[in-house]
Design a protein around this motif. Structure first.
Motif, PDB file in Angstrom:
ATOM      1  N   LEU A 170       0.832  -1.201   0.000  1.00  0.00           N
ATOM      2  CA  LEU A 170       0.000   0.000   0.000  1.00  0.00           C
ATOM      3  C   LEU A 170       0.869   1.254   0.000  1.00  0.00           C
ATOM      4  CD1 LEU A 170      -2.966   0.925   0.212  1.00  0.00           C
ATOM      5  CD2 LEU A 170      -2.585   1.186   2.669  1.00  0.00           C
ATOM      6  N   LEU A 171       1.868   1.259   0.884  1.00  0.00           N
ATOM      7  CA  LEU A 171       2.724   2.442   1.011  1.00  0.00           C
ATOM      8  C   LEU A 171       3.506   2.672  -0.277  1.00  0.00           C
ATOM      9  CD1 LEU A 171       3.585   4.630   2.903  1.00  0.00           C
ATOM     10  CD2 LEU A 171       5.358   3.130   3.821  1.00  0.00           C
ATOM     11  N   LEU A 172       4.051   1.585  -0.837  1.00  0.00           N
ATOM     12  CA  LEU A 172       4.819   1.710  -2.074  1.00  0.00           C
ATOM     13  C   LEU A 172       3.918   2.235  -3.197  1.00  0.00           C
ATOM     14  CD1 LEU A 172       7.582   1.249  -3.323  1.00  0.00           C
ATOM     15  CD2 LEU A 172       6.895  -1.052  -3.928  1.00  0.00           C
ATOM     16  N   ALA A 173       2.680   1.733  -3.236  1.00  0.00           N
ATOM     17  CA  ALA A 173       1.747   2.187  -4.264  1.00  0.00           C
ATOM     18  C   ALA A 173       1.467   3.687  -4.096  1.00  0.00           C
ATOM     19  CB  ALA A 173       0.450   1.393  -4.179  1.00  0.00           C
ATOM     20  N   LEU A 174       1.315   4.118  -2.845  1.00  0.00           N
ATOM     21  CA  LEU A 174       1.068   5.537  -2.599  1.00  0.00           C
ATOM     22  C   LEU A 174       2.252   6.392  -3.058  1.00  0.00           C
ATOM     23  CD1 LEU A 174      -0.695   5.680   0.889  1.00  0.00           C
ATOM     24  CD2 LEU A 174      -1.598   6.352  -1.350  1.00  0.00           C
TER      25      LEU A 174
ATOM     26  N   CYS B 238       4.478   5.641  -5.307  1.00  0.00           N
ATOM     27  CA  CYS B 238       4.526   5.625  -6.778  1.00  0.00           C
ATOM     28  C   CYS B 238       3.466   6.558  -7.351  1.00  0.00           C
ATOM     29  CB  CYS B 238       4.304   4.212  -7.305  1.00  0.00           C
ATOM     30  SG  CYS B 238       5.664   3.112  -6.940  1.00  0.00           S
ATOM     31  N   LEU B 239       2.287   6.527  -6.742  1.00  0.00           N
ATOM     32  CA  LEU B 239       1.210   7.389  -7.219  1.00  0.00           C
ATOM     33  C   LEU B 239       1.624   8.856  -7.097  1.00  0.00           C
ATOM     34  CD1 LEU B 239      -1.648   6.724  -8.219  1.00  0.00           C
ATOM     35  CD2 LEU B 239      -2.486   7.445  -5.974  1.00  0.00           C
ATOM     36  N   GLY B 240       2.201   9.190  -5.944  1.00  0.00           N
ATOM     37  CA  GLY B 240       2.681  10.555  -5.728  1.00  0.00           C
ATOM     38  C   GLY B 240       3.704  10.938  -6.783  1.00  0.00           C
ATOM     39  N   ALA B 241       4.591   9.981  -7.116  1.00  0.00           N
ATOM     40  CA  ALA B 241       5.639  10.270  -8.093  1.00  0.00           C
ATOM     41  C   ALA B 241       5.032  10.490  -9.475  1.00  0.00           C
ATOM     42  CB  ALA B 241       6.632   9.109  -8.125  1.00  0.00           C
ATOM     43  N   VAL B 242       4.076   9.631  -9.842  1.00  0.00           N
ATOM     44  CA  VAL B 242       3.460   9.752 -11.170  1.00  0.00           C
ATOM     45  C   VAL B 242       2.691  11.070 -11.280  1.00  0.00           C
ATOM     46  CG1 VAL B 242       1.708   8.774 -12.695  1.00  0.00           C
ATOM     47  CG2 VAL B 242       3.323   7.275 -11.523  1.00  0.00           C
ATOM     48  N   LEU B 243       1.984  11.419 -10.208  1.00  0.00           N
ATOM     49  CA  LEU B 243       1.134  12.608 -10.254  1.00  0.00           C
ATOM     50  C   LEU B 243       1.862  13.866  -9.802  1.00  0.00           C
ATOM     51  CD1 LEU B 243      -2.173  11.086  -8.865  1.00  0.00           C
ATOM     52  CD2 LEU B 243      -1.497  11.430 -11.237  1.00  0.00           C
ATOM     53  N   ALA B 244       3.201  13.792  -9.689  1.00  0.00           N
ATOM     54  CA  ALA B 244       3.967  14.931  -9.168  1.00  0.00           C
ATOM     55  C   ALA B 244       3.596  16.273  -9.791  1.00  0.00           C
ATOM     56  CB  ALA B 244       5.461  14.657  -9.313  1.00  0.00           C
ATOM     57  N   PRO B 245       3.481  16.364 -11.132  1.00  0.00           N
ATOM     58  CA  PRO B 245       3.184  17.680 -11.715  1.00  0.00           C
ATOM     59  C   PRO B 245       1.848  18.255 -11.235  1.00  0.00           C
ATOM     60  CG  PRO B 245       3.862  16.117 -13.396  1.00  0.00           C
ATOM     61  CD  PRO B 245       3.680  15.332 -12.141  1.00  0.00           C
TER      62      PRO B 245
ATOM     63  N   LEU C 124      12.620   8.993   2.858  1.00  0.00           N
ATOM     64  CA  LEU C 124      11.786   8.516   1.745  1.00  0.00           C
ATOM     65  C   LEU C 124      12.501   7.406   0.968  1.00  0.00           C
ATOM     66  CD1 LEU C 124       9.112   8.758   0.336  1.00  0.00           C
ATOM     67  CD2 LEU C 124      10.108  10.425  -1.210  1.00  0.00           C
ATOM     68  N   ILE C 125      13.815   7.566   0.751  1.00  0.00           N
ATOM     69  CA  ILE C 125      14.569   6.500   0.078  1.00  0.00           C
ATOM     70  C   ILE C 125      14.450   5.213   0.892  1.00  0.00           C
ATOM     71  CG2 ILE C 125      16.857   5.693  -0.660  1.00  0.00           C
ATOM     72  CD1 ILE C 125      17.655   8.612  -0.943  1.00  0.00           C
ATOM     73  N   PHE C 126      14.647   5.372   2.211  1.00  0.00           N
ATOM     74  CA  PHE C 126      14.549   4.212   3.102  1.00  0.00           C
ATOM     75  C   PHE C 126      13.187   3.539   2.958  1.00  0.00           C
ATOM     76  CE2 PHE C 126      13.346   2.911   7.556  1.00  0.00           C
ATOM     77  CZ  PHE C 126      14.021   1.706   7.529  1.00  0.00           C
ATOM     78  N   LEU C 127      12.126   4.347   2.939  1.00  0.00           N
ATOM     79  CA  LEU C 127      10.776   3.779   2.843  1.00  0.00           C
ATOM     80  C   LEU C 127      10.570   3.059   1.512  1.00  0.00           C
ATOM     81  CD1 LEU C 127       8.478   6.456   4.503  1.00  0.00           C
ATOM     82  CD2 LEU C 127       9.145   4.204   5.359  1.00  0.00           C
ATOM     83  N   ILE C 128      11.041   3.674   0.424  1.00  0.00           N
ATOM     84  CA  ILE C 128      10.873   3.028  -0.885  1.00  0.00           C
ATOM     85  C   ILE C 128      11.580   1.678  -0.896  1.00  0.00           C
ATOM     86  CG2 ILE C 128      11.459   3.172  -3.344  1.00  0.00           C
ATOM     87  CD1 ILE C 128      11.122   6.161  -3.185  1.00  0.00           C
ATOM     88  N   VAL C 129      12.850   1.680  -0.452  1.00  0.00           N
ATOM     89  CA  VAL C 129      13.626   0.447  -0.492  1.00  0.00           C
ATOM     90  C   VAL C 129      13.034  -0.592   0.451  1.00  0.00           C
ATOM     91  CG1 VAL C 129      15.911  -0.552  -0.172  1.00  0.00           C
ATOM     92  CG2 VAL C 129      15.689   1.738  -1.097  1.00  0.00           C
ATOM     93  N   LEU C 130      12.644  -0.130   1.652  1.00  0.00           N
ATOM     94  CA  LEU C 130      12.083  -1.061   2.643  1.00  0.00           C
ATOM     95  C   LEU C 130      10.798  -1.699   2.124  1.00  0.00           C
ATOM     96  CD1 LEU C 130      12.318  -2.135   5.585  1.00  0.00           C
ATOM     97  CD2 LEU C 130      10.785  -0.292   6.246  1.00  0.00           C
ATOM     98  N   THR C 131       9.899  -0.877   1.609  1.00  0.00           N
ATOM     99  CA  THR C 131       8.630  -1.436   1.145  1.00  0.00           C
ATOM    100  C   THR C 131       8.862  -2.359  -0.054  1.00  0.00           C
ATOM    101  OG1 THR C 131       8.272   0.567  -0.139  1.00  0.00           O
ATOM    102  CG2 THR C 131       7.142   0.420   1.967  1.00  0.00           C
ATOM    103  N   ALA C 132       9.798  -1.966  -0.935  1.00  0.00           N
ATOM    104  CA  ALA C 132      10.076  -2.827  -2.087  1.00  0.00           C
ATOM    105  C   ALA C 132      10.635  -4.159  -1.617  1.00  0.00           C
ATOM    106  CB  ALA C 132      11.053  -2.145  -3.047  1.00  0.00           C
ATOM    107  N   ASN C 133      11.530  -4.128  -0.622  1.00  0.00           N
ATOM    108  CA  ASN C 133      12.117  -5.368  -0.119  1.00  0.00           C
ATOM    109  C   ASN C 133      11.072  -6.250   0.549  1.00  0.00           C
ATOM    110  OD1 ASN C 133      14.703  -4.926  -0.969  1.00  0.00           O
ATOM    111  ND2 ASN C 133      15.401  -4.035   0.941  1.00  0.00           N
ATOM    112  N   VAL C 134      10.251  -5.633   1.407  1.00  0.00           N
ATOM    113  CA  VAL C 134       9.239  -6.419   2.124  1.00  0.00           C
ATOM    114  C   VAL C 134       8.241  -7.013   1.132  1.00  0.00           C
ATOM    115  CG1 VAL C 134       7.338  -6.298   3.764  1.00  0.00           C
ATOM    116  CG2 VAL C 134       9.482  -5.149   4.283  1.00  0.00           C
TER     117      VAL C 134
END
Lengths: 307, 312
Positions: A46-50, A52-59, A282-292
């Protein structure tokens, strides 16, 4: 007959009912359901999806231009003392809005990771599959992989940046190349198992061409395991990419990239630690969620890959 | 035994050649003319030409590669394009600090990781096990620069317990020892997660084997069974893992050295790249690759020492 063959040889453990019929085991729940039953994995996905969504919708989501300087310099997040309501996560040393930079930065960081994993995964798996398919190639491929393995990702990054100059492209290439040997080895291992199966021999016997055999029989039976491995690899790639940018070798200003943002925050660590801490977290969260998520996916779909 | 070692050594020859070829090609791909860079921006064309001939840059690539191999075999990696010092001299000064840093990180992190993994295996399924596994996943997900920055901020700046810039001396001096503390702490954190995970699964696997059941049947205590019969055999895959992780360790060393201004190979490499000093950069990258090959060679030999089944 509905009797399952694998229960036939263990009559002591399977309850047989009146007619001598064996009760069928309850059907295994769908893999997605099993995945989401693991609470940590569900939260991570869920967190990773959020993110990613934030990144896609950044503009659309970013409240400011990520490169816009303002006079409000080094403001802490608005919920901390000294923060201003206009900047939710504060501003950096040049008065740029950190939330906006974070959205755009995660966009670039994720993009670098995705492209690198995609490229490296495709090339690596192709090599690995070929090596399993054509046994003659195998020793050569394995030696080549050994050589590539002698260059850890960061070193490869250093070497390529030395040649091509700093930037995102050499970093992506380095990350991709450094994933090639690992992917090739994993893909080869998986494919070796598939090649031993009888349907390969059967395909050969009916005179299928190598291309058909490779594509339809080998590739399709390996692809899901390879994808799981790549999802495990993704976190590491992101981490190394951000590290290269932190060292000043990857993304260059004025672009926003998480590793670079952390590096820029280094100077202000004493007075405004949030500038370095927020992107690092944020890097930590991305990597952590991707790993988990990757771990959970592997456990559910392909426990053989466990190392 | 000797045969195993020799076989393994022979296997690393093609790898070594490949690495050298890579290093050589790297120098070929460098944008701009090395002779021009060497001569400086104000040099006349015939000076550049003379340097080119002097460096053998006008000869065919294969000849150049052979000459390069000869030079490398004699320990000659060329001269720094910036300081004009011999690359070997620069590398020689930097190798000690890097080895020191890496050994110091291994020395604390491997025992801690093994202890964590064993504890997790012994308490399988409990909250201790889950906690340790959570820590190890978090550990592999933490950017090493973040850890370093936090350590600098809190243990260095706020508490003033440890210095965090440079290396005032070797580890056996008081200042050198204190300065080694923070870089070794942050570099070692990379290894804790993987070592703990590998130890856990390896111990669990060994604990399900027959000889462990016999030990239990003999009435040995669970701790004794785990430590004497389980852990000893379980450590073999952990040794291999350290070889596989050597790449991360080397990469991590680049980051820690840069952040802590530690005068090792990693900082030398980053500095050389940022200042376009290609000969030094190439030398440092090659040295790192050699280090990686050597570590894996040692690990493989250790492996056959530890596990007689591999020897044959």
């Amino acid at each position: 007959m509905t009797m399952a063959t694998d229960t036939a040889d263990s009559p002591l453990t399977t309850p047989a009912n009146e007619g001598g019929e064996v009760a069928a085991p309850p059907p295994r729940p769908h893999w997605l359901r099993r995945l989401l039953r693991d609470k940590a994995a569900a939260a991570a996905i869920l967190l990773l999806a959020l993110i990613c969504l934030g990144a896609v919708l950044a503009p659309w989501l970013a409240p400011y231009d990520p490169a816009l300087n303002s006079r409000a310099v080094m403001k802490p997040p608005s919920f901390m003392q000294g923060g201003v309501p206009e900047h939710l996560l504060g501003t950096d040393g040049q008065g740029r809005d950190i939330l906006s930079r974070l959205l755009y930065g995660s966009r670039l960081t994720l993009l670098i990771g995705l492209v690198a994993v995609g490229l490296g995964g495709a090339v690596g798996s192709f090599i690995g599959l070929l090596s399993a398919f054509y046994a003659r190639l195998d020793p050569w491929v394995m030696r080549g992989i050994d050589i590539l393995l002698s260059f850890p990702a960061i070193l490869l990054g250093l070497a390529l940046v030395a040649v091509m100059g700093q930037g995102i492209v050499p970093v992506i290439i380095a990350l991709a190349v450094s994933s090639v040997p690992d992917c090739a080895r994993i893909a080869r291992g998986i494919a070796m198992g598939v090649m031993k199966q009888e349907f390969i021999e059967a395909g050969r016997a009916v005179g299928l061409s190598d291309v058909t055999l490779f594509q339809r029989y080998l590739l399709r039976n390996c692809i899901s395991s390879i994808m799981i491995f790549l999802s495990l690899r993704f976190g590491q790639i992101i981490l190394i990419g951000a590290t290269l940018s932190f060292l000043g070798l990857g993304a260059q200003p004025p672009a926003a990239e998480l590793g670079m943002m952390a590096s820029q925050g280094r100077e202000y660590l004493l007075f405004a630690p949030h500038i370095a801490v927020i992107p690092s977290v944020l890097i930590f969260l991305i990597v952590l969620t991707a790993n988990v998520a990757g771990d959970a996916l592997r456990d559910v779909l392909d426990p053989r890959l466990q190392t | 035994m000797l045969k195993t070692v020799l076989d393994r050594l022979a296997l690393s020859v093609p790898v070594l050649l490949g690495v050298l070829l890579f290093g050589f090609l790297l120098l070929q791909l460098v944008p701009g003319d090395p002779a021009q860079v060497m001569a400086g921006p104000t040099a006349t064309p015939d000076v550049v030409e003379a340097i080119r001939r002097d460096m053998g840059l006008d000869r065919p690539l294969l000849v150049q590669f052979w000459a390069y191999l000869e030079r490398v075999a004699h320990g000659d990696f060329g001269r720094s394009m910036i300081s004009n010092k011999a690359v070997t001299e620069e590398l020689g000064a930097a190798i000690g600090p890097t080895v020191e840093l890496m050994l110091a990180s291994l020395l604390w992190s491997v025992p801690v990781g093994i202890a964590m993994g064993t504890l997790a295996a012994m308490t399988r399924g409990s909250w201790i096990d889950r906690g340790i596994m959570a820590i190890s996943v978090a550990g592999v997900s933490l950017p090493i620069f973040f850890v370093s920055l936090l350590l600098i901020q809190y243990l260095g700046v706020v508490l003033r317990w440890f210095p965090f810039i440079g290396r005032p001396g070797p580890w056996y001096t008081a200042e050198g020892f204190m300065a080694l503390f923070l870089p070794a702490l942050s570099l070692g954190l990379i290894l804790i997660g993987p070592v703990a995970r590998m130890t856990r699964s390896s111990v669990l696997e060994v604990l399900s084997l027959d000889h462990v059941r016999t030990a239990r049947a003999k009435g040995l205590s669970e701790t004794r069974v785990t430590l004497a019969h389980g852990l000893r055999n379980a450590l073999i895959p952990v040794v291999t893992l350290i070889g596989l992780q050597a790449g991360y360790l080397l990469g991590g060393a680049v980051v820690t050295e840069t952040i802590f201004s530690w005068p090792g190979i990693g900082r030398l490499a980053v500095g050389a790249i940022l200042s376009s000093d290609f000969t030094v950069a190439q030398g440092a990258v090659l040295l790192f690759a050699l280090g990686f090959i050597t570590i894996n060679l040692i690990v493989d030999i250790l492996y056959s020492l530890l596990d007689p089944r591999v020897r044959k």
